[in-house]
Design an enzyme around this catalytic site. Structure first.
Site, PDB file in Angstrom:
ATOM      1  CB  CYS B 130      -0.780  -0.062   0.755  1.00  0.00           C
ATOM      2  SG  CYS B 130      -1.700   1.583   0.789  1.00  0.00           S
ATOM      3  CB  CYS B 133      -0.475   2.417   3.897  1.00  0.00           C
ATOM      4  SG  CYS B 133      -2.160   1.938   2.835  1.00  0.00           S
ATOM      5  CG  ASP B 134       3.644   1.154   4.652  1.00  0.00           C
ATOM      6  OD1 ASP B 134       2.305   1.494   5.651  1.00  0.00           O
ATOM      7  OD2 ASP B 134       3.004  -0.332   3.763  1.00  0.00           O
TER       8      ASP B 134
END
Ligand SMILES: Cc1cc2nc3c(=O)[nH]c(=O)nc-3n(C[C@H](O)[C@H](O)[C@H](O)COP(=O)(O)OP(=O)(O)OC[C@H]3O[C@@H](n4cnc5c(N)ncnc54)[C@H](O)[C@@H]3O)c2cc1C
Lengths: 103, 301
Positions: B130, B133-134
């Site tokens: 993701c 997300c990261d």
């Protein structure tokens, strides 16, 4: 106990020098799975006297995240006697958190 | 015995719970992780009717409170099997067995892995599924994205703004994703396309340092990267129920818009069903259709 906010200022005393195992939760406000995990960690902190649960905000404490090679959140790290004893990345249910702290 | 057991507390499953409870049926929702499903990963939903912006977390929490408020029971146990004995359905979980008159499988999908040795151990130590997300962990670092669809292209574009350099690795020489995004990527100086190639090895000490990329012609190139973003699609979570539900070659449960499977009283709803559009609004629609069909089946039970 409740979950303790940890920063670089109290990291050594709260985590490395803790006499109990420490469950470290690396998280961020914008991270949905971290927010899902949070109430479960609150419960674990309240129910278990034998572990300390701490929260580290990776946006504020990027150096701590870097020191632990954290590159994805939520990331749980179990620290025993100042050393990493277990690690789990991603959202897990409460049962798995409980078995994670045994490991 | 429950009237309806719903497996999966994503948007499809929780919508089904709302419909079944409003018809006064007893409802057990089984969830392996946490309510919400995939959508909790996104910070902003912009295409769900009525709300112009809502975070995935808020969406999931509101839906959960709505289903729970109507009296649906939730248990956090993973379903690992399903039996049908003279119409009585038994759902086997990691801890218990539960009986029901009808079952709705709303298990969604999971990130597809690369399948390269060492991958699991490096999740969170350089490997991610993701980018939004990261990505923030890779500011001014070199990363690679694997995949050829829109997710891979959008991930690469997102990372190009943060990372020093982005390699986009694709097993073919043309992308399945939108051409406009490919053009945007081509205009970025820090994006390099690596065509006709697959990731064949991961090099790591404590964390990922480099990857081997093998070209169709057999040549191998080692690329130093700190992050590897895997965007090679998603796979449905139907394997545990394959004895009662027909699966297509990709693993999706074969069912039409009526959400019916080959087993009377077993329905599928959401992303794990064969369909063209996998979105919140179609997952919710399936939840309503499957629950309505289940309610009718209960009347005949
Ligand atoms: C990053 C991201 C962003 C997205 N953004 C959007 C958007 O902006 N708009 C939009 O419309 N759609 C968006 N989507 C797609 C949307 O999230 C999905 O279409 C939708 O979540 C599908 O819902 P579902 O209920 O079918 O499945 P899921 O959301 O996958 O939920 C399935 C649930 O079942 C559980 N489960 C699986 N197997 C078992 C088992 N054996 N036992 C018990 N529980 C089980 C899972 O843990 C999960 O909670 C996005 C998806 C992602 C990944």
């Amino acid at each position: 106990m409740s979950v303790i906010e940890v920063t670089s200022a109290n990291f050594k005393s709260e985590v490395l020098e803790s006499d109990k195992p420490v469950l470290v939760d690396f998280n961020a406000a914008w991270c949905g799975p971290c927010r899902m995990l949070k109430p479960m960690l609150d419960e674990v902190a309240a129910e278990r006297d034998d572990v300390k649960v701490v929260s580290i905000n990776i946006d504020d404490e990027d150096e701590l995240a870097e020191d632990f090679d954290v590159s994805a959140i939520p990331c749980l790290v179990l620290v025993k006697n100042g050393k990493e004893a277990n690690r789990s990345v991603g959202l897990i249910p409460k049962d798995e958190i409980l078995s994670f702290i045994e490991g | 015995m429950f009237d309806v057991i719903i497996v999966g507390a994503g948007p499809a499953g929780m919508t089904a719970a709302i419909y079944a409870r409003r018809a006064s049926k007893s409802v057990l929702v089984l969830e392996a992780k946490s309510y919400g499903g995939q959508i909790i990963n996104t910070p902003d939903i912009e295409n769900y009717p009525v709300e112009a912006h809502i975070s995935g977390f808020d969406f999931a929490t509101k839906l959960y409170e709505q289903a729970k408020g109507l009296g649906a029971e939730f248990k956090f146990e993973k379903a690992v099997g399903l039996r049908d004995e003279n119409g009585v359905k038994t759902v086997v979980t990691t801890k218990n067995e539960y009986e029901a008159k009808t079952v709705i499988l709303a298990t969604g999908s999971e990130n597809r892995k690369l399948g390269v040795e060492g991958e699991d151990a490096l999740v969170g130590r350089g490997i991610s599924y993701c980018a939004t997300c990261d990505g923030a962990f890779f500011r001014k670092k070199t990363v690679a994205v694997v995949g050829g669809g829109n997710t891979a292209l959008e991930d690469a574009l997102y990372l190009a703004d943060l990372a020093e350099k982005v390699y986009l690795i694709h097993r073919r020489d043309t992308f399945r994703g939108e051409d406009a995004t490919v053009q945007k990527l081509a205009a970025r100086e820090n994006v390099e396309f690596v065509y006709n190639s697959t990731v064949t090895a991961l090099h790591a000490e404590k964390r990922l340092n480099a990857i081997d990329v093998t070209n169709k012609d057999g040549s191998v190139r080692t690329i130093e990267v700190k992050g590897l973003f895997v965007a090679v699609g998603r796979i449905p979570e139907n394997q545990n129920f394959a004895s009662l539900v027909e699966l297509d070659p990709a693993g999706y449960a074969v069912a039409g818009e009526d959400c019916r499977t080959k087993t009377p009283g077993v329905f599928v709803a959401g992303d794990n069903r064969t369909k063209n559009v996998r979105q919140l609004v179609t997952a919710a629609a399936d939840g309503a259709v499957a629950a309505t069909a289940a309610i009718a089946a209960i009347a005949d039970f």
